[in-house]
Design a protein around this motif. Structure first.
Motif, mmCIF file in Angstrom:
data_model
loop_
_atom_site.group_PDB
_atom_site.id
_atom_site.type_symbol
_atom_site.label_atom_id
_atom_site.label_comp_id
_atom_site.label_asym_id
_atom_site.label_seq_id
_atom_site.Cartn_x
_atom_site.Cartn_y
_atom_site.Cartn_z
ATOM 1 N N VAL A 1 0.839 -1.204 0.000
ATOM 2 C CA VAL A 1 0.000 0.000 0.000
ATOM 3 C C VAL A 1 0.875 1.256 0.000
ATOM 4 C CG1 VAL A 1 -1.690 1.336 1.303
ATOM 5 C CG2 VAL A 1 -1.937 -1.148 1.112
ATOM 6 N N ILE A 2 0.602 2.144 -0.921
ATOM 7 C CA ILE A 2 1.395 3.374 -1.060
ATOM 8 C C ILE A 2 0.864 4.472 -0.144
ATOM 9 C CG2 ILE A 2 2.057 5.230 -2.638
ATOM 10 C CD1 ILE A 2 1.949 3.202 -4.908
ATOM 11 N N ASP A 3 1.776 5.080 0.590
ATOM 12 C CA ASP A 3 1.469 6.260 1.396
ATOM 13 C C ASP A 3 2.069 7.455 0.654
ATOM 14 O OD1 ASP A 3 1.207 8.310 3.188
ATOM 15 O OD2 ASP A 3 2.268 7.326 4.836
ATOM 16 N N TRP A 4 1.214 8.240 0.010
ATOM 17 C CA TRP A 4 1.703 9.337 -0.827
ATOM 18 C C TRP A 4 2.308 10.483 -0.015
ATOM 19 C CZ3 TRP A 4 2.532 8.479 -5.740
ATOM 20 C CH2 TRP A 4 1.800 7.482 -6.382
ATOM 21 N N GLU A 5 2.154 10.446 1.302
ATOM 22 C CA GLU A 5 2.784 11.463 2.152
ATOM 23 C C GLU A 5 4.293 11.266 2.218
ATOM 24 O OE1 GLU A 5 1.395 13.998 3.714
ATOM 25 O OE2 GLU A 5 -0.737 13.575 3.380
ATOM 26 N N LYS A 6 4.751 10.090 1.887
ATOM 27 C CA LYS A 6 6.184 9.797 1.951
ATOM 28 C C LYS A 6 6.903 10.372 0.729
ATOM 29 C CE LYS A 6 5.781 5.631 4.783
ATOM 30 N NZ LYS A 6 6.082 4.189 4.896
ATOM 31 N N PRO A 7 8.223 10.550 0.821
ATOM 32 C CA PRO A 7 8.977 11.081 -0.323
ATOM 33 C C PRO A 7 8.872 10.169 -1.542
ATOM 34 C CG PRO A 7 10.283 11.157 1.687
ATOM 35 C CD PRO A 7 9.067 10.347 2.009
ATOM 36 N N ALA A 8 8.917 10.749 -2.720
ATOM 37 C CA ALA A 8 8.801 9.980 -3.963
ATOM 38 C C ALA A 8 9.902 8.919 -4.074
ATOM 39 C CB ALA A 8 8.857 10.929 -5.157
ATOM 40 N N GLU A 9 11.088 9.240 -3.588
ATOM 41 C CA GLU A 9 12.190 8.285 -3.642
ATOM 42 C C GLU A 9 11.859 7.029 -2.844
ATOM 43 O OE1 GLU A 9 17.009 8.077 -2.719
ATOM 44 O OE2 GLU A 9 15.863 9.866 -2.203
ATOM 45 N N GLU A 10 11.250 7.204 -1.686
ATOM 46 C CA GLU A 10 10.872 6.072 -0.846
ATOM 47 C C GLU A 10 9.744 5.259 -1.488
ATOM 48 O OE1 GLU A 10 9.360 5.365 3.763
ATOM 49 O OE2 GLU A 10 10.468 7.193 3.222
ATOM 50 N N ILE A 11 8.794 5.946 -2.104
ATOM 51 C CA ILE A 11 7.695 5.257 -2.789
ATOM 52 C C ILE A 11 8.216 4.471 -3.985
ATOM 53 C CG2 ILE A 11 5.521 5.562 -4.040
ATOM 54 C CD1 ILE A 11 5.065 8.101 -2.342
ATOM 55 N N ASP A 12 9.171 5.051 -4.704
ATOM 56 C CA ASP A 12 9.781 4.348 -5.837
ATOM 57 C C ASP A 12 10.437 3.055 -5.388
ATOM 58 O OD1 ASP A 12 10.943 4.137 -8.613
ATOM 59 O OD2 ASP A 12 12.805 4.375 -7.470
ATOM 60 N N ARG A 13 11.141 3.093 -4.257
ATOM 61 C CA ARG A 13 11.773 1.879 -3.732
ATOM 62 C C ARG A 13 10.719 0.842 -3.358
ATOM 63 N NH1 ARG A 13 14.971 5.390 -0.315
ATOM 64 N NH2 ARG A 13 13.971 4.412 1.487
ATOM 65 N N LEU A 14 9.611 1.320 -2.788
ATOM 66 C CA LEU A 14 8.530 0.398 -2.444
ATOM 67 C C LEU A 14 7.979 -0.271 -3.694
ATOM 68 C CD1 LEU A 14 6.447 -0.734 -0.341
ATOM 69 C CD2 LEU A 14 4.979 1.176 -1.019
ATOM 70 N N ILE A 15 7.709 0.505 -4.728
ATOM 71 C CA ILE A 15 7.172 -0.037 -5.975
ATOM 72 C C ILE A 15 8.097 -1.119 -6.513
ATOM 73 C CG2 ILE A 15 6.641 0.488 -8.392
ATOM 74 C CD1 ILE A 15 5.779 3.308 -7.383
ATOM 75 N N ARG A 16 9.385 -0.838 -6.528
ATOM 76 C CA ARG A 16 10.339 -1.811 -7.060
ATOM 77 C C ARG A 16 10.479 -3.022 -6.152
ATOM 78 N NH1 ARG A 16 15.315 -0.138 -7.216
ATOM 79 N NH2 ARG A 16 15.127 1.818 -6.045
ATOM 80 N N GLY A 17 10.384 -2.788 -4.843
ATOM 81 C CA GLY A 17 10.571 -3.880 -3.897
ATOM 82 C C GLY A 17 9.410 -4.857 -3.837
ATOM 83 N N VAL A 18 8.204 -4.397 -4.175
ATOM 84 C CA VAL A 18 7.039 -5.289 -4.105
ATOM 85 C C VAL A 18 6.559 -5.742 -5.483
ATOM 86 C CG1 VAL A 18 6.277 -4.336 -1.898
ATOM 87 C CG2 VAL A 18 5.366 -3.371 -4.047
ATOM 88 N N THR A 19 7.354 -5.494 -6.515
ATOM 89 C CA THR A 19 7.034 -5.952 -7.864
ATOM 90 C C THR A 19 7.847 -7.199 -8.178
ATOM 91 O OG1 THR A 19 6.547 -3.699 -8.629
ATOM 92 C CG2 THR A 19 7.084 -5.325 -10.316
ATOM 93 N N PRO A 20 7.206 -8.331 -8.507
ATOM 94 C CA PRO A 20 5.820 -8.460 -8.945
ATOM 95 C C PRO A 20 4.787 -8.729 -7.842
ATOM 96 C CG PRO A 20 6.963 -10.511 -9.320
ATOM 97 C CD PRO A 20 7.992 -9.552 -8.803
ATOM 98 N N TRP A 21 5.222 -9.122 -6.628
ATOM 99 C CA TRP A 21 4.226 -9.422 -5.585
ATOM 100 C C TRP A 21 4.636 -8.766 -4.275
ATOM 101 C CZ3 TRP A 21 3.055 -11.201 -0.811
ATOM 102 C CH2 TRP A 21 1.714 -11.550 -0.571
ATOM 103 N N PRO A 22 3.680 -8.188 -3.546
ATOM 104 C CA PRO A 22 2.230 -8.142 -3.789
ATOM 105 C C PRO A 22 1.784 -7.026 -4.710
ATOM 106 C CG PRO A 22 2.732 -7.133 -1.686
ATOM 107 C CD PRO A 22 4.042 -7.655 -2.212
#
Length: 309
Positions: free
Chosen positions: A209-230
């Protein structure tokens, strides 16, 4: 040297292939049971099961490592048990079975990232380097003494899938080197430094789940870290939206989670600091597509907000 190999996913299949190519084909391969997958719930072999069949190796797929399963392994009389991402704990009766012990190829630089999702958490937490460690297994969670490691850089565009592939190849090579040393009797195990230990627990759907309050750099790492699952998840127009790929845009700022741009140039969303250009997305019930194709069929406008599921 008689070997039993235990593993399940593609990472482990690469280790098995490397072992066979390096002259260490096991007498028995143990994998978790095949599971139904896809919309049709078709029973699919695990990657290790498939690799073993291709290599002409006998396979056992016990549902539990009970007395019957241990007995089947014991019949092989292994000198060593090689493990890579098997997915279940080995109890003391199995750990004590081979005279040369049980060795595991773990996808991190131990003692950092002990647990079932080391690759994912290394990306999510912003590590620049990870790797593979060969350890002698004990009853703890990746706590046994180590004796070989291989380092790998985490590139800015790596996601969990691409990094897993790199680690799988490196892990296969390292396992062969480890077995050579064990066979020669010159494997020197060293205890882990507990003061440097970190955990890498199993991922849950909620971890994406993305928390858009966090910095974009941190969200980018999350996207990459949870791809392909969950998968990285947010909500758009009341529907779940997965983000498979994004690009950092550091010079755009605005209210977190708001679409700053939705036109022929793509989909730009601001975060707590900076913004993300969404490159590949998947709306609930639809296929993954590039952002421009998505916008052709989805009436999204600048100013709309993305929210938490």
């Amino acid at each position: 040297m008689r070997i039993v190999f235990m593993g399940t996913p593609q990472l482990a299949a690469e280790a098995l292939k490397a072992m066979a190519a390096g002259g260490y084909a096991p007498e028995l391969v143990v994998s978790q049971p095949d599971r139904p997958k896809g919309r049709g719930r078709r029973l699919m072999p695990t990657p290790v099961h498939q690799a073993a069949v291709e290599l002409g190796l006998p396979v056992a797929q016990p549902d539990k490592l009970d007395a019957e399963a241990v007995s089947a392994i014991e019949e092989v009389k292994p000198d060593v048990i090689a493990v890579a991402a098997y997915g279940k704990f080995l109890r003391k009766n199995l750990l004590d079975l081979p005279p040369l012990g049980c060795v595991n190829a773990h996808a991190s630089l131990l003692p950092k990232y002990r647990g079932s999702a080391p690759i994912n958490w290394a990306i999510i937490r912003g590590e620049k380097v990870t790797g593979v460690t060969i350890m002698k297994m004990d009853e703890g969670m990746d706590t046994g003494p180590t004796f070989l490691r291989s380092e790998l850089a985490i590139e800015d565009d790596d996601n969990a899938a691409t990094l897993t592939h790199k680690i799988a190849l490196a892990g296969g090579e390292l396992m062969v080197e480890a077995l050579k040393k064990i066979e020669r009797g010159d494997a020197l195990f060293e205890p882990q430094d507990e003061s440097k230990a970190t955990d890498a627990p199993m991922l849950k759907k909620s971890d994406g789940v993305i928390d858009w309050e966090k910095p974009a750099e941190e969200i980018d790492r999350l996207i990459r870290g949870v791809t392909p699952w969950p998968g990285a998840q947010t909500m758009l127009c009341g529907k779940r939206l997965k983000i498979h790929k994004a690009r950092l845009v550091s010079d755009v700022h605005g209210q977190p989670g708001v679409i700053a741009q939705a036109d022929a140039d793509g989909l730009l969303v601001t975060a707590g600091k900076g913004a993300l250009q969404l490159l590949e997305v998947q709306l609930e019930g639809k296929k993954c597509m590039d952002a421009r194709s998505f916008l052709c069929g989805m009436p999204v406008k600048a100013g709309q907000a993305l929210t938490c599921p």
